[in-house]
Design a protein around this motif. Structure first.
Motif, PDB file in Angstrom:
ATOM      1  N   LEU A  62       0.417  -1.330  -0.274  1.00 16.76           N
ATOM      2  CA  LEU A  62       0.148   0.036  -0.079  1.00 16.76           C
ATOM      3  C   LEU A  62       0.840   1.438   0.074  1.00 16.76           C
ATOM      4  O   LEU A  62       0.003   1.960  -0.601  1.00 16.76           O
ATOM      5  CB  LEU A  62      -0.240  -0.415   1.207  1.00 16.76           C
ATOM      6  N   ASP A  63       2.423   1.168   0.227  1.00 20.91           N
ATOM      7  CA  ASP A  63       2.672   2.107   0.809  1.00 20.91           C
ATOM      8  C   ASP A  63       3.572   2.608  -0.704  1.00 20.91           C
ATOM      9  O   ASP A  63       3.940   3.313  -1.227  1.00 20.91           O
ATOM     10  CB  ASP A  63       4.503   1.570   1.539  1.00 20.91           C
ATOM     11  N   TRP A  64       3.327   1.915  -1.158  1.00 19.87           N
ATOM     12  CA  TRP A  64       3.737   1.896  -3.183  1.00 19.87           C
ATOM     13  C   TRP A  64       3.015   3.360  -3.732  1.00 19.87           C
ATOM     14  O   TRP A  64       3.735   3.794  -4.961  1.00 19.87           O
ATOM     15  CB  TRP A  64       4.344   0.734  -3.602  1.00 19.87           C
ATOM     16  N   TYR A  65       1.748   2.552  -3.225  1.00 13.52           N
ATOM     17  CA  TYR A  65       1.345   3.648  -4.378  1.00 13.52           C
ATOM     18  C   TYR A  65       0.343   5.148  -3.369  1.00 13.52           C
ATOM     19  O   TYR A  65      -0.664   5.653  -3.627  1.00 13.52           O
ATOM     20  CB  TYR A  65      -0.282   2.549  -3.828  1.00 13.52           C
ATOM     21  N   SER A  66       0.930   5.011  -2.193  1.00 14.92           N
ATOM     22  CA  SER A  66       0.421   5.948  -1.555  1.00 14.92           C
ATOM     23  C   SER A  66       1.326   7.149  -1.440  1.00 14.92           C
ATOM     24  O   SER A  66       1.899   7.128  -1.275  1.00 14.92           O
ATOM     25  CB  SER A  66       0.524   5.653   0.220  1.00 14.92           C
ATOM     26  N   LEU A  67       0.678   8.307  -1.798  1.00 11.94           N
ATOM     27  CA  LEU A  67       1.441   9.744  -2.143  1.00 11.94           C
ATOM     28  C   LEU A  67       1.164  10.433  -0.400  1.00 11.94           C
ATOM     29  O   LEU A  67       2.586  11.183  -0.889  1.00 11.94           O
ATOM     30  CB  LEU A  67      -0.049  10.946  -2.593  1.00 11.94           C
ATOM     31  N   ARG A 117      -6.583   7.721  -2.815  1.00 11.74           N
ATOM     32  CA  ARG A 117      -8.025   8.391  -3.024  1.00 11.74           C
ATOM     33  C   ARG A 117      -6.793   9.729  -3.646  1.00 11.74           C
ATOM     34  O   ARG A 117      -7.962  10.266  -4.113  1.00 11.74           O
ATOM     35  CB  ARG A 117      -7.742   8.123  -1.464  1.00 11.74           C
ATOM     36  N   LYS A 118      -5.804  10.153  -3.578  1.00  8.43           N
ATOM     37  CA  LYS A 118      -6.091  11.591  -3.895  1.00  8.43           C
ATOM     38  C   LYS A 118      -5.600  11.851  -4.722  1.00  8.43           C
ATOM     39  O   LYS A 118      -5.578  12.241  -6.068  1.00  8.43           O
ATOM     40  CB  LYS A 118      -4.527  12.324  -2.812  1.00  8.43           C
ATOM     41  N   THR A 119      -5.120  10.627  -5.857  1.00 12.59           N
ATOM     42  CA  THR A 119      -4.615   9.732  -6.858  1.00 12.59           C
ATOM     43  C   THR A 119      -6.148  10.225  -8.489  1.00 12.59           C
ATOM     44  O   THR A 119      -6.647  10.351  -8.816  1.00 12.59           O
ATOM     45  CB  THR A 119      -3.687   8.898  -7.220  1.00 12.59           C
TER      46      THR A 119
END
Length: 229
Positions: A62-67, A117-119
């Motif tokens: 999940l961190d990989w995708y987290s802004l 979610r921000k992405t």
């Protein structure tokens, strides 16, 4: 390739599937390293090598995708930097027509994305396709990425579906493999997720170039309008 009479639920990935992956590849592999080099006063080649190493260490999590994670790690406002080039966000060919056909038909259509979610908000502010879905599912909300079996179990609780009658279209083979292990029967990948890269020829799952190859019919959806309101 797809027997639409055997499908009740269509799960669709976003980046590299419905949207051109070029935006993401350009941002993370080119644009951000230049900004990182300027911020920290180091050669761009060193910035690129450093960032690629750090990205690789978190891949599939999940961190990989987290802004938010990368904003904290790099001390840079990643969402703001993404918004600077959001004009590059683009649909893949025939993606909108495919969504419209699905929406007009009897299948449930669910967006399942690992994107933060921000992405999602940034991209949908540029190209809003949310109205064509019955549900939007962000893996961060389920506390597991699609590469993890926990995601599919959580999705089943949130939005029940029959794996034997479900189609997942995703450009990431580790995600497709995870879905296969869960029991999703119909799996399809994209041969050219990034329009600026060559088509892939070594995929382990059936693949398409564009959605016009699998366009469903237009059977009416009972009790629903044929276009978003």
């Amino acid at each position: 390739m797809i027997d639409w009479d055997s499908i009740d639920t269509v799960l669709l990935d976003m980046d590299g599937t419905l949207l051109d992956l070029h935006f993401d590849n350009y941002f993370w592999l080119d644009h951000l390293p230049r900004l990182y080099a300027a911020k920290y006063g180091i050669p761009e080649a060193d910035a690129t090598a450093s960032l690629h190493g750090r990205f690789g260490g978190q891949q599939g999590t999940l961190d990989w995708y987290s802004l938010d994670y990368w904003s904290a790690q790099l001390d840079m406002d990643i969402p703001a930097l993404k918004r600077e080039i959001q004009h590059m966000v683009a649909l893949r060919p025939f993606a909108l027509e495919f969504l419209q056909q699905l929406h007009a038909g009897p299948c449930e259509v669910v967006l399942v994305t690992n994107a933060h979610r921000k992405t999602l908000d940034i991209k949908m502010s540029q190209i809003d396709i949310t109205a064509w879905f019955d549900r939007l599912v962000v893996s961060h909300d389920l506390e597991a990425p699609k590469e993890d079996q926990a995601f599919w179990h959580a999705l089943q609780k949130l939005h029940p579906f029959n794996p034997d009658r479900t189609l997942l279209i995703d450009d990431t083979e580790s995600v497709l493999e995870s879905a296969r292990q869960y029991g999703i029967a119909h799996l399809l990948t994209l041969l050219q997720p990034d329009s600026q890269h060559q088509k892939r020829i070594d995929t382990r799952f059936p693949g398409i170039h564009h959605f016009d190859e699998i366009m469903p019919g237009t059977l009416p959806r009972i009790g629903a309008a044929n276009s978003p309101t």
